[in-house]
Design a protein around this motif. Structure first.
Motif, PDB file in Angstrom:
ATOM      1  N   GLY A 232     -57.393 -31.937  33.288  1.00 19.63           N
ATOM      2  CA  GLY A 232     -56.264 -32.316  32.459  1.00 19.63           C
ATOM      3  C   GLY A 232     -56.637 -32.700  31.040  1.00 19.63           C
ATOM      4  O   GLY A 232     -56.037 -32.211  30.073  1.00 19.63           O
ATOM      5  N   ASP A 233     -57.663 -33.551  30.886  1.00 19.57           N
ATOM      6  CA  ASP A 233     -58.040 -33.989  29.535  1.00 19.57           C
ATOM      7  C   ASP A 233     -58.626 -32.835  28.732  1.00 19.57           C
ATOM      8  O   ASP A 233     -58.418 -32.736  27.517  1.00 19.57           O
ATOM      9  CB  ASP A 233     -59.013 -35.165  29.594  1.00 19.57           C
TER      10      ASP A 233
ATOM     11  N   LYS B 287     -55.754 -30.729  27.525  1.00 23.12           N
ATOM     12  CA  LYS B 287     -55.047 -31.410  26.438  1.00 23.12           C
ATOM     13  C   LYS B 287     -55.747 -31.194  25.108  1.00 23.12           C
ATOM     14  O   LYS B 287     -55.110 -30.931  24.076  1.00 23.12           O
ATOM     15  CB  LYS B 287     -54.945 -32.904  26.742  1.00 23.12           C
ATOM     16  N   GLU B 288     -57.060 -31.272  25.109  1.00 26.64           N
ATOM     17  CA  GLU B 288     -57.833 -31.055  23.870  1.00 26.64           C
ATOM     18  C   GLU B 288     -57.609 -29.648  23.336  1.00 26.64           C
ATOM     19  O   GLU B 288     -57.441 -29.449  22.125  1.00 26.64           O
ATOM     20  CB  GLU B 288     -59.320 -31.287  24.135  1.00 26.64           C
TER      21      GLU B 288
ATOM     22  N   GLU C  47     -53.994 -29.291  21.925  1.00 31.58           N
ATOM     23  CA  GLU C  47     -53.857 -29.992  20.645  1.00 31.58           C
ATOM     24  C   GLU C  47     -54.619 -29.273  19.538  1.00 31.58           C
ATOM     25  O   GLU C  47     -54.173 -29.240  18.385  1.00 31.58           O
ATOM     26  CB  GLU C  47     -54.345 -31.430  20.791  1.00 31.58           C
TER      27      GLU C  47
ATOM     28  N   THR D  64     -47.692 -26.401  22.777  1.00 33.76           N
ATOM     29  CA  THR D  64     -47.157 -27.332  23.766  1.00 33.76           C
ATOM     30  C   THR D  64     -47.253 -26.744  25.171  1.00 33.76           C
ATOM     31  O   THR D  64     -47.022 -25.557  25.371  1.00 33.76           O
ATOM     32  CB  THR D  64     -45.681 -27.654  23.459  1.00 33.76           C
TER      33      THR D  64
ATOM     34  N   ALA E 159     -52.809 -33.649  30.892  1.00 34.57           N
ATOM     35  CA  ALA E 159     -52.894 -32.615  29.857  1.00 34.57           C
ATOM     36  C   ALA E 159     -51.815 -32.776  28.789  1.00 34.57           C
ATOM     37  O   ALA E 159     -51.790 -32.017  27.823  1.00 34.57           O
ATOM     38  CB  ALA E 159     -52.790 -31.234  30.491  1.00 34.57           C
ATOM     39  N   GLY E 160     -50.927 -33.729  28.969  1.00 35.85           N
ATOM     40  CA  GLY E 160     -49.860 -33.947  27.991  1.00 35.85           C
ATOM     41  C   GLY E 160     -48.562 -33.249  28.332  1.00 35.85           C
ATOM     42  O   GLY E 160     -47.580 -33.353  27.587  1.00 35.85           O
TER      43      GLY E 160
END
Length: 321
Positions: free
Chosen positions: A86-87, A90-91, A94, A99, A135-136
């Motif tokens: 997930g993280d 997200k990176e 971004e 999105t 992941a946002g």
């Protein structure tokens, strides 16, 4: 309007470490008896049977970069392709300014005949919801049924199983700020297709939202525009696909309630009124994403995705002029 790219529209270009849901559908149809988690074995089976399917080359990062470089605002990703932590996802999102419009989870609460089966499915779904959250992403399209019920599972039990699974997932999702939605399924074999069935489902699962698919209601001979209008206050995401009738059954075809064969066509070349959909979305000040679940004619699949975006943006411009 904001547009997102559905990952499975360019499935053959994506790099998988295990078979996707499309791969599994075709493997099932072919009577595959091998390991459903081994991508190399699955690809060898396709090759041995003359099926023109291969594992692609686009990693998750390259998929996001493709979307960004070609004007997509977001991506709509099948959970079978969402293999990044997930993280880490997200990176990447971004970095490219894209999105995560939605992640689609296809599971079979519908056929969970024991408590052990239910808890296993629920645990897997919760794990994916947590990954999307990290992941946002905040939107999960949860399909609680496969295309056909398991032998011995009645239609009413399918409905009850779906309700139980969706209730549990909506409750969990709400607790961490996630929106759980579902859509009409392109199958009349389970009670997840008609307006009446969906009304019953939404009444039974408070807090459940709706992903409107521009094509799927046609499978049960209902007008997708009528379906949208019925549930417009619940809509949090929209899928744009087009359908055409064909004469014979084949891979990745479906059957409507009159027994006619349907398959996804190039966007703008079938019988679905996408322009009317855009008009209604604009009238209703829709703020979510339109996910493109179809291509336009082009020399390559990736070019077809780009041309599809150009096509729907042009439709929007024509409406606004």
């Amino acid at each position: 309007m904001k547009y997102s790219l559905m990952s499975h529209m360019i499935d053959s270009e994506l790099k998988y470490s295990k078979p996707s849901f499309i791969h599994k559908m075709i493997l099932n149809d072919l009577g595959y008896a091998g390991d459903y988690s081994d991508i190399d074995e699955a690809m060898k089976f396709f090759a041995d049977h003359g099926i023109p399917i291969r594992n692609g080359h686009l990693t998750f990062r390259e998929f996001i970069r493709f979307a960004a470089e070609n004007g997509f605002d977001g991506v709509d990703v099948m959970s079978s392709y969402f293999e990044e932590a997930g993280d880490g996802a997200k990176e990447i999102l971004e970095e490219y300014g894209v999105t995560l419009a939605a992640v689609n989870i296809l599971t079979e609460f519908s056929n969970a005949s024991t408590e052990e089966e239910f808890q296993k499915i629920y645990s897997e779904v919760v794990s994916m919801i947590d990954k999307v959250h990290a992941a946002g992403g905040r939107n999960i399209l949860l399909m609680p049924a496969g295309y056909v019920p398991a032998p011995g599972v009645s239609r009413e039990q399918v409905f009850r199983n779906m309700v139980r699974g969706l209730k549990a997932c909506v409750e969990y999702g709400n607790s961490i700020g996630m929106t759980i939605n579902t859509e009409t399924l392109e199958s009349v074999a389970v009670p997840l297709c008609s307006i009446g069935e969906m009304k019953r489902l939404f009444a039974a699962v408070p807090g459940l939202k709706y992903n409107h698919d521009s094509g799927n209601p046609a499978v049960c001979l209902e007008d997708p525009i009528e379906t949208y209008n019925e549930f417009k206050d619940l809509v949090v995401n929209v899928h744009f696909k087009d359908f055409e009738f064909i004469l014979e059954n084949g891979m990745i075809t479906i059957m409507d309630s009159l027994g006619r064969y349907l398959k996804t066509s190039h966007i703008g070349e079938g019988f679905i009124d996408l322009k009317k959909h855009i008009e209604l979305l604009l009238e209703n000040n829709y703020q979510g994403y339109i996910t493109l679940e179809g291509l336009r004619p082009a020399d390559t699949i990736l070019d077809g995705a780009v041309k599809a975006l150009e096509y729907v943006r042009k439709l929007e411009e024509e409406i606004k002029c």
